[in-house]
Design an enzyme around this catalytic site. Sequence first.
Site, PDB file in Angstrom:
ATOM      1  N   SER A  81      51.697  65.206 -38.885  1.00 30.25           N
ATOM      2  CA  SER A  81      50.246  64.733 -38.873  1.00 30.25           C
ATOM      3  C   SER A  81      49.856  64.861 -37.388  1.00 30.25           C
ATOM      4  O   SER A  81      49.720  65.994 -36.827  1.00 30.25           O
ATOM      5  CB  SER A  81      50.203  63.682 -39.478  1.00 30.25           C
ATOM      6  OG  SER A  81      48.816  63.100 -39.815  1.00 30.25           O
ATOM      7  N   ASP A 137      45.406  69.615 -48.189  1.00 27.60           N
ATOM      8  CA  ASP A 137      46.155  68.667 -47.489  1.00 27.60           C
ATOM      9  C   ASP A 137      45.238  67.418 -47.765  1.00 27.60           C
ATOM     10  O   ASP A 137      43.851  67.280 -47.555  1.00 27.60           O
ATOM     11  CB  ASP A 137      45.939  68.757 -45.970  1.00 27.60           C
ATOM     12  CG  ASP A 137      46.615  67.761 -45.054  1.00 27.60           C
ATOM     13  OD1 ASP A 137      45.745  66.720 -44.793  1.00 27.60           O
ATOM     14  OD2 ASP A 137      47.547  67.790 -44.578  1.00 27.60           O
ATOM     15  N   HIS A 139      50.508  65.210 -47.987  1.00 30.34           N
ATOM     16  CA  HIS A 139      50.400  65.009 -46.368  1.00 30.34           C
ATOM     17  C   HIS A 139      51.868  64.674 -45.764  1.00 30.34           C
ATOM     18  O   HIS A 139      52.074  63.411 -46.050  1.00 30.34           O
ATOM     19  CB  HIS A 139      49.173  64.384 -45.770  1.00 30.34           C
ATOM     20  CG  HIS A 139      48.834  64.210 -44.421  1.00 30.34           C
ATOM     21  ND1 HIS A 139      48.280  65.257 -43.894  1.00 30.34           N
ATOM     22  CD2 HIS A 139      49.181  63.214 -43.585  1.00 30.34           C
ATOM     23  CE1 HIS A 139      48.243  64.814 -42.675  1.00 30.34           C
ATOM     24  NE2 HIS A 139      48.478  63.788 -42.180  1.00 30.34           N
TER      25      HIS A 139
END
Length: 427
Positions: free
Chosen positions: A207, A303, A370
């Site tokens: 991330s 995502d 994610h």
Amino acid sequence: MAMVKVSVLWIGILIGLVFGNWVDGFEEILSFNETAMSFLDSAHMEAFGASKAARASNVLMVGLTLIQGAGAKGAVCTDGTLPGYHWHRGYGSGANSWLIQLEGGGWCNNVRTCVYRKKSRRGSSAYMEKEIAFTGILSDKAEYNPDFYNWNRIKLRYCDGASFSGDSENQAAQLQFRGQRIWLAAMEEFMSKGMRSAKQALLSGCSAGGLASILHCDEFRGLFSGNTKVKCLSDAGMFLDAVDVSGGRTLRKFFDGVVGLQGLKNTLPRFCTDHLDPTSCFFPQNLVANIQTPLFILNTAYDSWQIQSSLAPTSADPSGYWHDCRLNHTTCSPAQIQFLQGFRNKMLNAINRFSLSKQNGLFINSCFAHCQTERQDTWFADNSPVIGNKAIAQAVGDWYFDRTNVKAIDCPYPCDKSCHHLVFRQA
């Protein structure tokens, strides 16, 4: 098809949701800032919050080490505390190999949200867990992490709010934005602990940490001699400068605040800032094709973080038309799925030139998720997501060790039945 159930809790003036998830029996409950983008990255279900369950499952727990010399260098968290990391030493054939995992955790784009982070593990080591579980790419078990289990594996904690890239301060609010200094102090620390003699090294991140692994990839390579095999991995770090459902650019506006507040203009890659504005140079689509070091991009084509916070945030959807679709992809209308297919196409276009280089790797699966490297169920397990019968851990290993070229791009949703989708539900 595996479904990961998630409860969502927004801490805001008008909305209250709780976010949680269940993976391999672990439950994680996290709270969001009223600015969702500050904390929503935690959908990747990192080991935070799972300590008791991890111990019961015999998962490796690794203690926190603070970088004692960082304060003298001004390399401090948002609140001025020392940065930290978790290190499990390598052994055997992995004793001289190093994997650095940069933690994710969103960003803060104004004084209010940065002050909020000061009272959390995202802005202060005083609130960081004293030990965390090492799973997925950090696991110490060959059956769960076949290629990196016996490497030196480090998780560098994230407490600056700008993907380890800021270098400024706000004295009035007592805020330190020293991500770049934290990065440098951490690398100096690791080099002194033995990384200087590494035969192999991999910089990874998830991330906001995945974005950081792109931003710092060539810097990382520059630490070593030409005899060290150095590569980088970005997991869920391909944040796109995309148009949201209202026709605006929510994420660009947000990143503009991060870049301006935290002084990124002078720390972002010069090959980009020499011809684009600094905010554009915080978007990986304007960086990846020019990274000189071998880089692997692992991302879902749909995502979850970007759907929630960039494409269809509540601010861009006042009528609530996207509410159900945003929480659960199975409720999306054909028109909404078409919009999301357009996002997938933009993702593929953004990596097209990057993919032409033989040294780079790709794994773009058509899942609503994610971050997939630190979760054991998505990294390497009996029912892990696959493309062409190859799990993520196998694809990354094949690429890193040059066993084969890896350019895996999934067919469009809904063809992939191996996904571990994130599904949200309102509390």
